[in-house]
Structure formats: C-alpha cells, structure tokens
Design a protein around this motif. Structure first.
Motif, PDB file in Angstrom:
ATOM      1  N   PHE A  11      13.873  11.398 -25.136  1.00 38.85           N
ATOM      2  CA  PHE A  11      12.603  11.730 -25.785  1.00 38.85           C
ATOM      3  C   PHE A  11      12.471  11.017 -27.122  1.00 38.85           C
ATOM      4  O   PHE A  11      11.420  10.523 -27.473  1.00 38.85           O
ATOM      5  N   LEU A  24       5.440  12.236 -34.459  1.00 37.06           N
ATOM      6  CA  LEU A  24       4.531  13.209 -33.837  1.00 37.06           C
ATOM      7  C   LEU A  24       3.266  12.522 -33.314  1.00 37.06           C
ATOM      8  O   LEU A  24       2.730  12.906 -32.276  1.00 37.06           O
ATOM      9  N   ARG A  31      -2.886  13.155 -26.071  1.00 37.05           N
ATOM     10  CA  ARG A  31      -2.685  14.529 -25.604  1.00 37.05           C
ATOM     11  C   ARG A  31      -3.552  15.434 -26.466  1.00 37.05           C
ATOM     12  O   ARG A  31      -3.918  15.079 -27.583  1.00 37.05           O
ATOM     13  N   ARG A  37      -1.231  22.940 -35.000  1.00 38.17           N
ATOM     14  CA  ARG A  37       0.038  23.000 -34.253  1.00 38.17           C
ATOM     15  C   ARG A  37       0.951  21.849 -34.706  1.00 38.17           C
ATOM     16  O   ARG A  37       2.141  22.039 -34.926  1.00 38.17           O
ATOM     17  N   TYR A  45      10.540  20.213 -38.317  1.00 35.47           N
ATOM     18  CA  TYR A  45      11.395  19.042 -38.549  1.00 35.47           C
ATOM     19  C   TYR A  45      11.796  18.956 -40.020  1.00 35.47           C
ATOM     20  O   TYR A  45      12.968  18.688 -40.339  1.00 35.47           O
ATOM     21  N   SER A  52      15.760  15.095 -36.635  1.00 34.81           N
ATOM     22  CA  SER A  52      15.962  15.742 -35.344  1.00 34.81           C
ATOM     23  C   SER A  52      17.389  15.467 -34.900  1.00 34.81           C
ATOM     24  O   SER A  52      17.888  14.359 -35.077  1.00 34.81           O
ATOM     25  N   TYR A 121       8.115   9.977 -17.943  1.00 32.28           N
ATOM     26  CA  TYR A 121       9.213   9.008 -18.116  1.00 32.28           C
ATOM     27  C   TYR A 121       8.930   7.760 -17.281  1.00 32.28           C
ATOM     28  O   TYR A 121       9.119   6.634 -17.740  1.00 32.28           O
ATOM     29  N   HIS A 181      10.944  24.762 -21.477  1.00 33.32           N
ATOM     30  CA  HIS A 181       9.727  24.397 -22.194  1.00 33.32           C
ATOM     31  C   HIS A 181       8.519  24.874 -21.394  1.00 33.32           C
ATOM     32  O   HIS A 181       8.398  24.556 -20.213  1.00 33.32           O
ATOM     33  N   SER A 227       2.689  24.606 -26.738  1.00 37.85           N
ATOM     34  CA  SER A 227       1.852  23.776 -27.598  1.00 37.85           C
ATOM     35  C   SER A 227       0.405  23.884 -27.110  1.00 37.85           C
ATOM     36  O   SER A 227       0.050  24.835 -26.422  1.00 37.85           O
ATOM     37  N   HIS A 265      18.744  20.151 -29.012  1.00 35.49           N
ATOM     38  CA  HIS A 265      17.801  19.423 -29.873  1.00 35.49           C
ATOM     39  C   HIS A 265      16.909  20.405 -30.615  1.00 35.49           C
ATOM     40  O   HIS A 265      17.150  21.611 -30.609  1.00 35.49           O
ATOM     41  N   LEU A 266      15.850  19.871 -31.242  1.00 38.67           N
ATOM     42  CA  LEU A 266      15.084  20.719 -32.153  1.00 38.67           C
ATOM     43  C   LEU A 266      14.427  21.921 -31.473  1.00 38.67           C
ATOM     44  O   LEU A 266      14.308  22.989 -32.086  1.00 38.67           O
TER      45      LEU A 266
HETATM   46  C1  LIG Z   1       8.686  19.869 -20.211  1.00 40.51           C
HETATM   47  C2  LIG Z   1       9.005  19.422 -21.622  1.00 40.51           C
HETATM   48  C3  LIG Z   1      10.249  19.070 -22.114  1.00 40.51           C
HETATM   49  C4  LIG Z   1      11.570  19.054 -21.350  1.00 40.51           C
HETATM   50  C5  LIG Z   1      11.778  17.705 -20.684  1.00 40.51           C
HETATM   51  C6  LIG Z   1      12.280  16.627 -21.633  1.00 40.51           C
HETATM   52  O1  LIG Z   1      13.279  16.869 -22.318  1.00 40.51           O
HETATM   53  O2  LIG Z   1      11.654  15.566 -21.685  1.00 40.51           O
HETATM   54  C7  LIG Z   1      10.078  18.692 -23.482  1.00 40.51           C
HETATM   55  C8  LIG Z   1      11.108  18.244 -24.320  1.00 40.51           C
HETATM   56  C9  LIG Z   1      10.996  17.905 -25.678  1.00 40.51           C
HETATM   57  N1  LIG Z   1       9.885  18.030 -26.469  1.00 40.51           N
HETATM   58  C10 LIG Z   1      10.195  17.580 -27.721  1.00 40.51           C
HETATM   59  C11 LIG Z   1       9.299  17.504 -28.798  1.00 40.51           C
HETATM   60  C12 LIG Z   1       7.925  17.727 -28.703  1.00 40.51           C
HETATM   61  N2  LIG Z   1       7.201  18.101 -27.592  1.00 40.51           N
HETATM   62  C13 LIG Z   1       5.853  18.210 -27.903  1.00 40.51           C
HETATM   63  C14 LIG Z   1       4.815  18.553 -27.049  1.00 40.51           C
HETATM   64  C15 LIG Z   1       4.919  18.878 -25.685  1.00 40.51           C
HETATM   65  N3  LIG Z   1       6.095  19.010 -24.960  1.00 40.51           N
HETATM   66  C16 LIG Z   1       5.765  19.312 -23.638  1.00 40.51           C
HETATM   67  C17 LIG Z   1       6.687  19.503 -22.597  1.00 40.51           C
HETATM   68  C18 LIG Z   1       8.056  19.261 -22.681  1.00 40.51           C
HETATM   69  N4  LIG Z   1       8.748  18.831 -23.806  1.00 40.51           N
HETATM   70  C19 LIG Z   1       4.348  19.378 -23.542  1.00 40.51           C
HETATM   71  C20 LIG Z   1       3.585  19.658 -22.265  1.00 40.51           C
HETATM   72  C21 LIG Z   1       3.824  19.124 -24.808  1.00 40.51           C
HETATM   73  C22 LIG Z   1       2.352  19.098 -25.227  1.00 40.51           C
HETATM   74  C23 LIG Z   1       1.863  17.704 -25.459  1.00 40.51           C
HETATM   75  C24 LIG Z   1       1.941  16.894 -24.199  1.00 40.51           C
HETATM   76  O3  LIG Z   1       1.216  17.231 -23.240  1.00 40.51           O
HETATM   77  O4  LIG Z   1       2.736  15.950 -24.158  1.00 40.51           O
HETATM   78  C25 LIG Z   1       5.704  17.868 -29.288  1.00 40.51           C
HETATM   79  C26 LIG Z   1       4.382  17.805 -30.038  1.00 40.51           C
HETATM   80  C27 LIG Z   1       4.257  18.967 -30.945  1.00 40.51           C
HETATM   81  C28 LIG Z   1       4.145  20.281 -30.196  1.00 40.51           C
HETATM   82  O5  LIG Z   1       3.035  20.627 -29.872  1.00 40.51           O
HETATM   83  O6  LIG Z   1       5.178  20.908 -29.948  1.00 40.51           O
HETATM   84  C29 LIG Z   1       6.993  17.587 -29.780  1.00 40.51           C
HETATM   85  C30 LIG Z   1       7.362  17.194 -31.192  1.00 40.51           C
HETATM   86  C31 LIG Z   1      11.566  17.143 -27.752  1.00 40.51           C
HETATM   87  C32 LIG Z   1      12.306  16.526 -28.958  1.00 40.51           C
HETATM   88  C33 LIG Z   1      13.060  17.576 -29.725  1.00 40.51           C
HETATM   89  C34 LIG Z   1      13.787  16.989 -30.912  1.00 40.51           C
HETATM   90  O7  LIG Z   1      13.194  16.242 -31.694  1.00 40.51           O
HETATM   91  O8  LIG Z   1      14.970  17.289 -31.074  1.00 40.51           O
HETATM   92  C35 LIG Z   1      12.053  17.342 -26.477  1.00 40.51           C
HETATM   93  C36 LIG Z   1      13.438  17.036 -25.956  1.00 40.51           C
END
Ligand SMILES: CC1=C(CCC(=O)O)c2cc3nc(cc4[nH]c(cc5[nH]c(cc1n2)c(C)c5CCC(=O)O)c(CCC(=O)O)c4C)C(CCC(=O)O)=C3C
Ligand SMILES: [Fe+2]
Length: 342
Positions: A11, A24, A31, A37, A45, A52, A121, A181, A227, A265-266
């Motif tokens: 990620f 971000l 999206r 948010r 962070y 992170s 991915y 998530h 989110s 992770h975070l």
């Molecule tokens: C299913 C899923 C995984 C697991 C699969 C995987 O691991 O890939 C995952 C992992 C992660 N998500 C992460 C961080 C974020 N995810 C966000 C936003 C979003 N996540 C979503 C889903 C998931 N997220 C979705 C549907 C959104 C809404 C926006 C969109 O439709 O895309 C946002 C935007 C702010 C917020 O609104 O939270 C952030 C910063 C980090 C990094 C953490 C670090 O920095 O240590 C990781 C590993």
C-alpha cells in the motif's frame, strides 16, 4: 511460463510529516472521501510523527523473503514497489526493465478478494506498466492467500498467545473479535465473480483461525477503519460499537485479531491499539490485541511456496490451502469491479 523476478507490492505510507498530505492525496484520488475524514486521518499519521510503520514492515519482509529464497535455493531477485507512496511501483517497474527482467510474479500484502484488496492492485500494476511503456515487464499477481496455512497459522498462534494473557477465570465471558477493513456495501456486493467474496473469505479465515487458536470460544467478525461519506453504507458493525454491545451483554474480556491485515500498520496501531483499546478501557473490558503475520517465518515461506507453485504448475500437491471456497491463480476480467465506484 518462466519468471525472472518477484515484486513485493504494498500500500505504501508516509515516513515524514510533510509526506502525509501528498500520500493521502494519492490514496484518495478519484475516490469519494470527504475532506473532514482526510483531516482526521492526517491527524492519526501526525500522532506518529508523520511516519507510517508500513514501509519499514515492507523492508523487513523484503529482507526476510530474500533470505528465505537464498536459504531454499530459489534464485530469483526480489523487488519492492508501493501503490501509494515511495518506492512507487512505476519506479520499481522501470528498474525491473533496466535490469533486463521480462516477466515477474507479484506478491501483494493483501490476502483477500474485492476491489480495494485485489482489483485495485491489478489496476495499479497495469498503470505502472503503462507509465514505463511497451518494454515494461509482465507482472502476474500471485493468488489470494486468505486460507493458506502460512497466513492462517501465524494469526492463530497470535490469537492463542493473546488469549493466554487474559484471566482464565473469566474464560466463560471472553470473546474473540476478528476485524477487517470495512468497505462500502456496494463494493462487498461486487467482490469476486459472484459477489460477496471479501466477506466470505474473511468468514472462512476467521473460522480457520478460531478453530486452531480457541476451539469452542465464541467469536465474531466485525469491521474497522470506515471511510467515505456518512450517507454511503459500509460494512457494519464497527469494532467500537461491537465492543459496547459485548460489554452490555456481560462479556468481560476480548481478544481482537486483525485478520484483515498482514502487518501492524497504521490501521492496526491507531484504529485498534489506540481507538478500540480506549473504547474497551472506558467499558471496563480486558482487551488484548493479537499480532499479525509480519515476518513470521511461515508467512515468509508462504511467499516462496506461492512462487514455486507457479513455477511448477503440475505439482498440485504443493498448492497448500485450508479452506473450501473457490480459488484460482488469475482473476477473471471484471472480477471485483464495482458497477459504480463508491
Ligand atoms: C480493504 C482495505 C484494505 C486491506 C487491503 C490492503 O491492505 O490493501 C486497506 C488497507 C490499508 N489502508 C490504508 C490506508 C488508507 N486507506 C484509506 C481509504 C480506504 N481504504 C479502503 C479499504 C482498504 N484499505 C477503502 C475502501 C478506502 C476508502 C477510499 C477508497 O475507496 O479507496 C485511506 C484514506 C483515508 C481514509 O479515509 O481512511 C488511507 C490513508 C493502509 C496504510 C496504513 C499505513 O499507512 O500504515 C492500508 C494497509
Ligand atoms: Fe485503506
């Protein structure tokens, strides 16, 4: 088919305060994430100095994979690239091309199906290859590993270890809470060729982990890190609401296991270790968070197994898995593609 490299694809996360907002912006481009948010997540962070943990976790995993390949005579170079922050996947793909790599296998740090967990991915791999141009190497994503013993067993041991720290006298009022998530309900509906795959896989993983770590102990699967705009429905219940419901039901102690993730992770250290832990404390619950696979040797060996099974497709016995849900190497076109993006 022959392959001449493996790419760890993750990620990505910021490692300096000034990188938080640009990171971000990358994550949320196109999206529908409301600005308040985003400001809240930027705060999470900044709470950790803008760093992170995820990139260091990837460096550690990369080193462990390289050592495991070397120790087991698998002579393939291992690269690393991220979807949302440096090292960016497009730069890694350019490096592969410069190194003469023609065809690589991609290991992603997400075990499940669904748009965010799998299809995004694949899209980012193709965007990175397009940015590099016609001589970009092929990159084939390895299969989803939600039910691989190298993923399930480290989670199960972590749950057993966490459970062992709780008061055994309260075992009758102890609950195991698996988290993943949250995603929009519409995204959950379009996960996999028939829909519902993200949730179905998580339920299978939860059952596999629970039966190994705590046979007979009741457990639930709940959601974290929601989110998006409030009017869009996401998977529920949220882990914090669930802890309130459990406490009201007389539960005294919880083990929270983030089976949705592969490292601390975070989303784990903030949403669980900070927020959910505070909720539990307020409720007077004994709370312990189980670990994630990280660089557990079994998880690292799983990466090698996923690679070698693709190198030797005839050896079907080498394809280890514990579950019964349908599995495949290559996702069909349109799999996990939401009809309308949330
Ligand atoms: C299913 C899923 C995984 C697991 C699969 C995987 O691991 O890939 C995952 C992992 C992660 N998500 C992460 C961080 C974020 N995810 C966000 C936003 C979003 N996540 C979503 C889903 C998931 N997220 C979705 C549907 C959104 C809404 C926006 C969109 O439709 O895309 C946002 C935007 C702010 C917020 O609104 O939270 C952030 C910063 C980090 C990094 C953490 C670090 O920095 O240590 C990781 C590993
Ligand atoms: Fe996310």
């Amino acid at each position: 088919m022959s392959y001449d490299a493996v790419v760890l694809i993750s990620f990505g996360g910021p490692e300096r305060p000034e990188d938080v907002l640009p990171f971000l912006a990358n994550v949320t481009r196109g999206r529908n994430v409301p600005p308040d948010r985003l400001a809240e997540v930027a705060e999470h962070y900044q709470h950790f100095g803008g760093v992170s943990p995820i990139n260091q976790q990837c460096r550690d995993l990369l080193a462990a994979i390289r050592a495991d390949f070397a120790a087991n005579g698998l002579d393939l170079p291992v690269y690393w690239g991220n979807r949302n922050w440096h090292p960016m996947l497009a730069d890694t793909v350019a490096q592969l091309r410069d190194d003469g790599i023609r065809s690589a296998l991609g290991f992603v740090t997400s075990a499940y199906g669904g748009y965010s967990s799998c299809r995004q991915y694949l899209e980012d791999i193709s965007t990175a290859r397009a940015a590099v141009g016609p001589d970009a190497p092929r990159i084939e994503k390895l299969r989803q590993y939600w039910d691989h013993p190298g993923f399930v067993e480290p989670h199960a041991d972590a749950v057993a270890n966490a459970l062992a720290t709780l008061d055994p006298g309260r075992r009758d009022s102890t609950r195991l809470v698996f988290t993943a998530h949250s995603i929009p309900v519409s995204m959950a509906a379009s996960a996999g060729p028939q829909g519902g795959r993200y949730e179905a896989q998580l339920r299978e993983t939860a059952a596999l982990v629970a039966e190994r770590a705590a046979p007979g102990l009741p457990y639930d699967l709940v959601w974290q890190s929601r989110s998006g705009p409030p009017q869009v429905p996401w998977l529920e219940p949220d882990v914090n609401d669930h802890l309130r419901a459990l406490a009201a039901d007389g539960v005294t102690s919880v083990v929270v296991s983030p089976i949705g993730f592969v490292s601390d992770h975070l989303e784990v250290v903030w949403d669980l270790d900070t927020e959910a832990a505070a909720t539990a404390k307020q409720l007077g619950l004994d709370y312990v968070r189980a670990g994630t696979p990280g660089t557990d040797p079994r998880f690292v060996a799983m990466v090698r197994e996923l690679v070698t099974e693709r190198l030797n497709p005839a050896d079907t016995a080498a394809r280890r898995r514990l579950g019964t849900l349908p599995a495949w190497d290559t996702c069909p076109t349109g799999c996990c593609q939401p009809a309308r993006r949330p």
